[in-house]
Design an enzyme around this catalytic site. Sequence first.
Site, mmCIF file in Angstrom:
data_model
loop_
_atom_site.group_PDB
_atom_site.id
_atom_site.type_symbol
_atom_site.label_atom_id
_atom_site.label_comp_id
_atom_site.label_asym_id
_atom_site.label_seq_id
_atom_site.Cartn_x
_atom_site.Cartn_y
_atom_site.Cartn_z
ATOM 1 N N GLY A 197 0.795 -1.168 0.133
ATOM 2 C CA GLY A 197 0.070 0.009 -0.036
ATOM 3 C C GLY A 197 0.693 1.305 -0.096
ATOM 4 O O GLY A 197 2.043 1.181 -0.168
ATOM 5 N N ALA A 221 1.782 3.504 2.075
ATOM 6 C CA ALA A 221 3.106 3.541 3.333
ATOM 7 C C ALA A 221 4.264 2.626 3.028
ATOM 8 O O ALA A 221 5.334 3.127 3.044
ATOM 9 C CB ALA A 221 2.505 3.266 4.671
ATOM 10 N N GLY A 241 -9.320 11.922 -0.379
ATOM 11 C CA GLY A 241 -8.203 12.403 -1.215
ATOM 12 C C GLY A 241 -6.894 12.583 -0.003
ATOM 13 O O GLY A 241 -6.662 11.808 0.958
ATOM 14 N N ALA A 250 -8.951 4.002 -2.165
ATOM 15 C CA ALA A 250 -9.091 5.130 -1.407
ATOM 16 C C ALA A 250 -9.997 6.316 -2.214
ATOM 17 O O ALA A 250 -9.382 6.640 -3.223
ATOM 18 C CB ALA A 250 -7.917 5.727 -0.647
ATOM 19 N N GLN A 251 -11.012 6.526 -1.799
ATOM 20 C CA GLN A 251 -11.873 7.641 -2.777
ATOM 21 C C GLN A 251 -11.794 8.909 -2.063
ATOM 22 O O GLN A 251 -11.716 10.069 -2.826
ATOM 23 C CB GLN A 251 -13.278 7.385 -2.544
ATOM 24 C CG GLN A 251 -13.740 6.266 -3.349
ATOM 25 C CD GLN A 251 -15.214 5.946 -3.488
ATOM 26 O OE1 GLN A 251 -16.028 6.652 -2.914
ATOM 27 N NE2 GLN A 251 -15.811 4.753 -3.883
ATOM 28 N N ARG A 283 -16.699 11.333 11.666
ATOM 29 C CA ARG A 283 -17.155 10.059 11.253
ATOM 30 C C ARG A 283 -17.832 9.212 12.349
ATOM 31 O O ARG A 283 -18.950 8.286 12.117
ATOM 32 C CB ARG A 283 -16.337 9.223 10.789
ATOM 33 C CG ARG A 283 -16.215 8.912 9.192
ATOM 34 C CD ARG A 283 -14.927 8.305 8.699
ATOM 35 N NE ARG A 283 -14.869 9.148 7.432
ATOM 36 C CZ ARG A 283 -13.643 9.084 6.808
ATOM 37 N NH1 ARG A 283 -12.589 8.102 7.145
ATOM 38 N NH2 ARG A 283 -13.343 9.699 5.729
ATOM 39 N N GLU A 331 -1.662 2.016 8.427
ATOM 40 C CA GLU A 331 -2.709 1.475 9.495
ATOM 41 C C GLU A 331 -2.327 0.411 10.190
ATOM 42 O O GLU A 331 -3.145 0.400 11.317
ATOM 43 C CB GLU A 331 -4.020 1.045 8.308
ATOM 44 C CG GLU A 331 -5.335 0.872 9.363
ATOM 45 C CD GLU A 331 -6.414 0.801 8.134
ATOM 46 O OE1 GLU A 331 -6.382 0.678 7.209
ATOM 47 O OE2 GLU A 331 -7.647 0.197 8.922
HETATM 48 C C1 SIN Z 1 -14.093 8.877 2.127
HETATM 49 O O1 SIN Z 1 -13.735 9.244 0.981
HETATM 50 O O2 SIN Z 1 -15.298 9.051 2.601
HETATM 51 C C2 SIN Z 1 -13.064 8.088 2.923
HETATM 52 C C3 SIN Z 1 -11.813 9.166 2.896
HETATM 53 C C4 SIN Z 1 -10.868 8.682 3.980
HETATM 54 O O3 SIN Z 1 -10.767 7.331 4.519
HETATM 55 O O4 SIN Z 1 -10.452 9.300 4.825
#
Ligand code: SIN
Length: 492
Positions: free
Chosen positions: A7, A9, A42, A39-40, A271, A353
């Site tokens: 990944g 890292a 940024g 990852a979506q 979140r 992670e």
């Molecule tokens: C997201 O695009 O909702 C996730 C981004 C993230 O994991 O910080």
Amino acid sequence: MVVVGGGIAGLCVALAAAPRPVVLFSRSRGAEGTASAMAQGGIAAAVGPGDDAVFHAADTLVAGACHNHVGAVLDLALAAPDAVQWLASLGAHFDCADDGRLCLGREGGHDRARIVHAGGDATGHAVMQVLAAAVANAPHVHWLAGHTLQAIGLSADGRVAGVRVRGDVGQVAPLAAADLVLATGGIGALFGATTNPEGADGSGLALALAAGAEGRDLEFIQWHPTAFASSSGRHLPLITEALRGAGASLVDEQGVPLMQGTHPLGDLAPRDVVARRLWRHRRAGGQSWLDARTVEETAWRQFPSVLSLCAQHGIDPRSDRIPVTPAVHFHMGGIAVGQQGESSLAGLHAVGEVACSGVHGANRLASNSLLEGVVCGRALGARLRSRGERPAPVRHWVDAGPEADSESREHITMHLTAALGPLRSGESLAAAMAAITGGPAMAGSWQGRLALALLAPALARKRSRGAHYRVDSTSGHNIRQGIETPAYGEIA
Ligand code: SIN
């Protein structure tokens, strides 16, 4: 030196260690199949007018319920603009407006638009392509894909001396190494619903713990509120939070906004807060949807991944609501490391992670994870660059223990999902521990041992904090900004 994990890292460590020879083992080939490439979100960086690393750090601390290591947070926020520039210098094309300035998006917990993207919500993919190409062309890196780490060899004085890896045709090979970097990612695949790929099974963490490395904050597990609820199976694609930054909102089956009155930041609350709200609503029998019909037509350019995912399921999010559900997304805890990436086991280093430097506290701020991979990966690679110790002979090998059979794995998944959700109680945590301990096939497996290592600190931590929310907390309070607040403005 040996790096395990392909990944963001792991790739950054490998690149930054030049010219020291690196053997890089990864499960997947190239960038595909990693959580980073999926990852979506940024990369968060204080590069906008009027923004400052201090504001980025403050948002990171608030989201993390001030459980963070403050120095690590400041270092991360200060290094973010340079990380973006470095990626651009390698060939990453970050999205820019017509005047050439970076386009900045907003996500939960950020007080302003601060997220840079490359190819909109395909940022992870774009950045990983660039990094994978750089690693493939780096003469000091020997990249062996299709390999998993089986065991760590320890010397007579208890430091890392080698690794044993299994190749894709089952061959096992030992390799001497004085420095081992674990960048093996998260634990989502142990749960019943996750945005993580299959490889995020916690095996690197389990092995490090078995070898004697200390863990930290293992109870802090982030559930993302908006995984796509229509997919079958437990690996659910993400619907990026950036859509809420662009105006989408969470609604119930009647179209009533779910986050109204729940938190001052509404749909853009941190979140953990949003995930709890949806979890409660769904447990009461409701359904949850993301209504993105308010997102401006021109903004959809930024969401090619969401559009294509929805299209595969016959949904047009410009006119239909998107069904969403919370799913495990990120592990804030992990192998305890210092600010240099060093673990408590000599010669073992961890980053990304699988590691816990304390930077994310009790709940990671949006778009800080690719950032952490780049900043901490590069710093660790640079630190290890000049170390050239010869590996000592291996005295004994440590593996994580036997693999759980499929029935035990299913049971472990069920217990973990029930006990370590967005809402937790002492009763359900104790019940999960008793069930796993009482089942020899579960308790004897590495997945079972890891599950117990996650459950025990969650049971011991009686007060809520960030993503660890105890419904049976004696005070009924959550801790934010170092101050106990009545559940951070949430409706209980
Ligand atoms: C997201 O695009 O909702 C996730 C981004 C993230 O994991 O910080």
